[in-house]
Every structure is written in C-alpha cells, then in structure tokens.
Write an enzyme that holds these catalytic residues in place. Sequence first.
Site, PDB file in Angstrom:
ATOM      1  N   LYS A 178       6.258   3.392   2.336  1.00  0.00           N
ATOM      2  CA  LYS A 178       5.251   4.302   1.772  1.00  0.00           C
ATOM      3  C   LYS A 178       4.142   4.403   2.819  1.00  0.00           C
ATOM      4  CE  LYS A 178       1.696   4.801   0.098  1.00  0.00           C
ATOM      5  NZ  LYS A 178       0.635   5.601   0.763  1.00  0.00           N
ATOM      6  N   GLU A 181      -0.821   8.553   3.444  1.00  0.00           N
ATOM      7  CA  GLU A 181      -0.726   9.993   3.178  1.00  0.00           C
ATOM      8  C   GLU A 181      -1.438  10.813   4.256  1.00  0.00           C
ATOM      9  OE1 GLU A 181      -2.298   7.594   1.676  1.00  0.00           O
ATOM     10  OE2 GLU A 181      -3.789   8.267   0.207  1.00  0.00           O
ATOM     11  N   SER A 231      -6.965  -1.722   3.960  1.00  0.00           N
ATOM     12  CA  SER A 231      -8.316  -2.268   3.773  1.00  0.00           C
ATOM     13  C   SER A 231      -8.281  -3.512   2.871  1.00  0.00           C
ATOM     14  CB  SER A 231      -9.211  -1.193   3.149  1.00  0.00           C
ATOM     15  OG  SER A 231      -8.633  -0.732   1.960  1.00  0.00           O
ATOM     16  N   CYS A 286      -7.785  -2.676  13.508  1.00  0.00           N
ATOM     17  CA  CYS A 286      -8.192  -3.881  12.777  1.00  0.00           C
ATOM     18  C   CYS A 286      -8.531  -5.009  13.739  1.00  0.00           C
ATOM     19  CB  CYS A 286      -7.093  -4.325  11.821  1.00  0.00           C
ATOM     20  SG  CYS A 286      -5.659  -4.917  12.703  1.00  0.00           S
ATOM     21  N   GLU A 385     -17.243  -3.523   7.193  1.00  0.00           N
ATOM     22  CA  GLU A 385     -16.304  -3.016   8.201  1.00  0.00           C
ATOM     23  C   GLU A 385     -16.604  -1.538   8.410  1.00  0.00           C
ATOM     24  OE1 GLU A 385     -12.090  -2.514   7.203  1.00  0.00           O
ATOM     25  OE2 GLU A 385     -11.566  -3.029   9.264  1.00  0.00           O
TER      26      GLU A 385
HETATM   27  P1  NAD Z   1      -6.329   1.919   2.935  1.00  0.00           P
HETATM   28  O1  NAD Z   1      -6.468   0.598   2.308  1.00  0.00           O
HETATM   29  O2  NAD Z   1      -7.195   3.027   2.462  1.00  0.00           O
HETATM   30  O3  NAD Z   1      -4.822   2.461   2.767  1.00  0.00           O
HETATM   31  C1  NAD Z   1      -3.715   1.649   3.108  1.00  0.00           C
HETATM   32  C2  NAD Z   1      -2.536   2.044   2.227  1.00  0.00           C
HETATM   33  O4  NAD Z   1      -2.848   1.772   0.858  1.00  0.00           O
HETATM   34  C3  NAD Z   1      -2.184   3.522   2.308  1.00  0.00           C
HETATM   35  O5  NAD Z   1      -0.785   3.658   2.325  1.00  0.00           O
HETATM   36  C4  NAD Z   1      -2.804   4.106   1.051  1.00  0.00           C
HETATM   37  O6  NAD Z   1      -2.087   5.222   0.553  1.00  0.00           O
HETATM   38  C5  NAD Z   1      -2.752   2.953   0.068  1.00  0.00           C
HETATM   39  N1  NAD Z   1      -3.890   2.953  -0.858  1.00  0.00           N
HETATM   40  C6  NAD Z   1      -5.136   3.417  -0.635  1.00  0.00           C
HETATM   41  N2  NAD Z   1      -5.931   3.186  -1.702  1.00  0.00           N
HETATM   42  C7  NAD Z   1      -5.167   2.546  -2.626  1.00  0.00           C
HETATM   43  C8  NAD Z   1      -5.423   2.028  -3.929  1.00  0.00           C
HETATM   44  N3  NAD Z   1      -6.630   2.130  -4.491  1.00  0.00           N
HETATM   45  N4  NAD Z   1      -4.411   1.433  -4.584  1.00  0.00           N
HETATM   46  C9  NAD Z   1      -3.191   1.312  -4.015  1.00  0.00           C
HETATM   47  N5  NAD Z   1      -2.900   1.784  -2.775  1.00  0.00           N
HETATM   48  C10 NAD Z   1      -3.873   2.394  -2.085  1.00  0.00           C
HETATM   49  O7  NAD Z   1      -6.484   1.702   4.512  1.00  0.00           O
HETATM   50  P2  NAD Z   1      -6.596   2.809   5.643  1.00  0.00           P
HETATM   51  O8  NAD Z   1      -7.920   3.467   5.556  1.00  0.00           O
HETATM   52  O9  NAD Z   1      -5.379   3.662   5.663  1.00  0.00           O
HETATM   53  O10 NAD Z   1      -6.514   1.881   6.949  1.00  0.00           O
HETATM   54  C11 NAD Z   1      -7.637   1.269   7.523  1.00  0.00           C
HETATM   55  C12 NAD Z   1      -7.783  -0.164   7.050  1.00  0.00           C
HETATM   56  O11 NAD Z   1      -6.608  -0.905   7.376  1.00  0.00           O
HETATM   57  C13 NAD Z   1      -8.916  -0.892   7.731  1.00  0.00           C
HETATM   58  O12 NAD Z   1      -9.598  -1.664   6.776  1.00  0.00           O
HETATM   59  C14 NAD Z   1      -8.219  -1.775   8.753  1.00  0.00           C
HETATM   60  O13 NAD Z   1      -8.948  -2.927   9.135  1.00  0.00           O
HETATM   61  C15 NAD Z   1      -6.979  -2.125   8.018  1.00  0.00           C
HETATM   62  N6  NAD Z   1      -5.917  -2.574   8.912  1.00  0.00           N
HETATM   63  C16 NAD Z   1      -5.619  -3.906   8.933  1.00  0.00           C
HETATM   64  C17 NAD Z   1      -4.648  -4.378   9.801  1.00  0.00           C
HETATM   65  C18 NAD Z   1      -4.334  -5.845   9.857  1.00  0.00           C
HETATM   66  O14 NAD Z   1      -3.336  -6.218  10.462  1.00  0.00           O
HETATM   67  N7  NAD Z   1      -5.133  -6.707   9.254  1.00  0.00           N
HETATM   68  C19 NAD Z   1      -3.962  -3.481  10.636  1.00  0.00           C
HETATM   69  C20 NAD Z   1      -4.275  -2.121  10.561  1.00  0.00           C
HETATM   70  C21 NAD Z   1      -5.263  -1.678   9.688  1.00  0.00           C
END
Ligand code: NAD
Length: 500
Positions: A178, A181, A231, A286, A385
């Site tokens: 998944k 989006e 996140s 990240c 962040e």
């Molecule tokens: P996000 O949390 O908004 O989205 C990540 C995934 O979760 C997506 O597929 C999204 O569709 C889904 N999602 C979003 N909101 C949701 C909810 N309320 N309930 C269930 N699923 C949901 O993250 P993003 O903005 O796409 O990515 C950036 C974040 O990812 C930053 O915080 C970054 O630090 C983190 N990140 C962490 C690592 C790591 O290895 N620790 C690596 C890359 C990115």
Amino acid sequence: MQPDAPIVKMLAGCQWQPSRNKDESTAVFNPSTGKVIARTPVGCDADVDLAVASARDALPAWSETPAVVRARVMFAYRQLIEKHFDELARLVTREHGKTYGEAKAEVQRGLEMVEFAAGVPALLMGQTFPQIAESVDGETNRHPVGVCVGITPYNFPNMVPLWMFPIAITCGNTFILKPSEKVPLSAIRLVELLQEAGLPEGVMNLVHGGKDVVNALLRHDDVAAISFVGSTSVAKYVYEVGSAGGKRVQAAGGAKNHLIIMPDADMVQSSKALAASAFGCAGQRCMAGSVALAVGDAGDPLVSQLAEVADAMAVAPTDGNDQSQMGPVISQDHRDRVAGYLDTAGQVGAEVVVDGRKVDPGDSFLLGPSVVDKVTTEMPLWTEEIFGPVLSVVRTNSLDEAIAIGKSCRYGNGASIFTRDGYAARRFKREFNAGMIGVNVGVPAPMAWLPFTGWNQSFFGDLHIQGTEGVHFYTRQKMTLTRWFESSTESHHDPVWKEK
Ligand code: NAD
C-alpha cells in the site's frame, strides 16, 4: 488542475484493475510544475479483500517453492531494475521532486535490497544440535509467516517499498503493498517489473488509498505481518492496532536527527556534510540532519560556513533540469507548513540566517534551504519534526550538554558527530540517544545488509527493517526434536529426560 489525469490501477485478483471505489481519488502532483499528473483512488474494504484473497490463495504454492527458485526471481528482477534504472529514477523525480542525482541514489539503494534478497536462502538455514539428549537431535527451521503487508511513505517512492517486499517474498511469503497515495507511480512500475521477472500470480499485490485502506489491512484476519514506514503518530497507531490483532508489526516513524560539531572539526568539510544532510532531498528524509548542536567555539564559524554553502546551492525545479542541486518539497501544503516555522522563528527568539522563502517557487513547490540560529529546546523548531530544508542551530557549551539534549529528544533515528577527537567520538557513539550513529558522516543511513535501527518514537516493534533482522521478521521458527532408536536393539540408554 487536470481533471482528466488518469486514475491509477491496483493489482488485486491477479490483475491490474480499477479500485472498487470509483467515486473518490486524490491528486498526484509533479512538484516541479505544480501540475496533477495522475490520481490515486481512495481504495476500500472490497479492494483489500480482493488483494488479501489473492495473496492467501498464492501462499501454499509459493511457500513450498524451493527458496533457491524463489531467489532466482530476484536475480531476474535485479537485471530488470538495472535495465530500467534511468526510467525509475526519472519517475521518482517526476512524482516526488528529488534531483536526478538523489533519485538515482535512491534507486541504487533499492537495487541493493534486491541483491540482498537474492542471497536470502543462505539466511533461511536453521540450527542443528545433534545428540541434544540421548538419541535425540534438535533442529530449527525458518518458515514464512504468511500474507505480509507493506505501508510506505511518500519520501522514498522507490527505495522504501524495496526495503520490504523483496525480502518478504524470497522468504516464501506473499505480499500486499500500500504505497503513499502521493507517489503511487514508482510503486506500480516496481510491481510491473516484478511480474516481468517471473513472479507467479497472486504473490505480489498492490492496493491504493489512505487511512481507511490501512485500517482494513490492519484488521484483516488473513494478514500475518505489517511493515510500516511513515510519521510517528501513524507508526504508533499501526503498531498498536496491528499487534493487538496478533500480527507481527515493525513500524518506523519520524525523526529529529542531531549533528554535533565539536570546535576541532574541519569546519569547511563539516559544513558541506551538514548542508548535504539537512537540504538533500529538500530535507524530506527520516535521516536528514535537522539540528546542528554547535559545541563551544564551533558556533560562529559553523553558521557562517553553513550560510555560504546554503547560499551557493542551485535551487530549481528538478523535472527536466539535471543541474538542479535542490528540488521542491512534495506539495504546496507542505511548503506552507515548513515555511510556517520560518514565519514564527523571530517571534520565539531564533534568528533566520539563511531564508529559503526568498526563492521564487513559480508554479512549483520550491522552498530554498534555511539556516536558523539561536534555536533552543523549547521552540517548535527543536521539538517538532519539520521534514523540510530547515537546519536549526542550537548552541551548547560542551559535549555533555549536547549529549543531554539528545537524551531529552523523543525521537532516536540518526545522529552524527564531527570531530578530530577519537575520545569525543567514542563517548558520543556510546552515549547518544539514537539508534544510527555517524562519525564524520552526515547521513548514517545503513544499506541493505545492516538493520535500520531507529530508537524511541522513531521505531515501534522489535525486529527492524533490512538485513538479517528483516529476514527474521518475515520468518517464524520451528524447532523439532527427533529421536531414533536402532530397531533391533532391545534395550537402550534411558533418555536423560525420561520420566521416572
Ligand atoms: P505518513 O505517516 O503521513 O504516511 C505514511 C503511510 O501511512 C502512507 O501510506 C499513508 O497513506 C498512511 N497514512 C497516513 N495517515 C494515516 C492514518 N491516519 N492512518 C493510517 N494510515 C495513514 O508519512 P509521510 O508523510 O508519507 O512520510 C513522511 C514521514 O515518514 C516522516 O515522518 C518521516 O520521518 C517518516 N519516515 C520514516 C522513516 C524511517 O525509517 N524511520 C523512513 C522514511 C520516512
């Protein structure tokens, strides 16, 4: 807006097809132009049911396929990724906005995951303990866990999906991806190439959407394991809901990475490394450096060097411009959110030394690099962040103070020290409150063979992504004790464990 932008398809029921939810979709932007290039369907329970059913049906045959045969798919896949390397990198640039160089580096890291997965059979071997008791041999074997799910963020459209499914599939599991989006196109292309590599139908599946689809996957009885990257708030939620349902979960979250600069550091080299860490991928990593902890006299020379490096960066749209050194952020909303920290910096007592808002974005989502000095640990610039090209400088008096600041941070992904002093480096390595440590390295992100060992609220779970821990996450162990007697022998030694 381009209302006629195509709605992307999912792979479920062993074919590419539209989502069952025909009414809702979200825009995929090209951040360099601000134009809508595709639309992602807001998937639904029926999509998830279809994908899980295909994965479940494909599981018995795939898990019984010899591991070396499974691995051969990864050898073929590796060749295909290499053949399409440039196309994949351009796609990352197009839907994410990374520079061409950053996009190529991302595809290379992903390719290494496939190379690692091709060698997974060697890591599937168990342990044996002959004669663990009288006439008894013990052994362990690794078995697939079942239907696995990967939920990925927008910031590495190519690499993060590849953190997950190559290992999971080579371990004998079936998979449902998944993707974010915001960046579905890279994930779709990766899955198409995997099909071309000869993967049997149903082993790999792909669904689209956001929160609702994630919830359907988290709550599905036939899903055994969830890998999540995103996140912190969502990572924690995914971990709690998934593990409450008895699933294995590894959930990597957000970060606030500290870079310590000691007074004896080479200020020119260190500033370049800091700028690359903080502004690379427009700060959307990240493992991006987010806070510079300047120790003692390092503060003034560091800030002036950083300003020089940041001012010299060629900030420009990336799609069609391979000379751009820093590209846009993912969306207009995100640009506004990141710029908001600069809007309020002065009011809270910080000083914006390099201001990224001066870059004219045109129709793109560009925001230039920013350096903010005199940040303290009470300010949102430190506590939150930002996930954009903003480097906050916190001035400290000593290494002790810098280490103490790290201890009070709720995240714990990466941290680096810049110094010529081996003793300071050693103390930092041992004491700093983060799971991935760099010494004179701006972005201490591990490659495929090593685990991605975030700590604190940067990771929820036990076994991390990548490397041998990844193989352990996607397999469960079975222990077998075997006893054989020589049939013609009337009496034999009592087994040591025999009940008296
Ligand atoms: P996000 O949390 O908004 O989205 C990540 C995934 O979760 C997506 O597929 C999204 O569709 C889904 N999602 C979003 N909101 C949701 C909810 N309320 N309930 C269930 N699923 C949901 O993250 P993003 O903005 O796409 O990515 C950036 C974040 O990812 C930053 O915080 C970054 O630090 C983190 N990140 C962490 C690592 C790591 O290895 N620790 C690596 C890359 C990115």
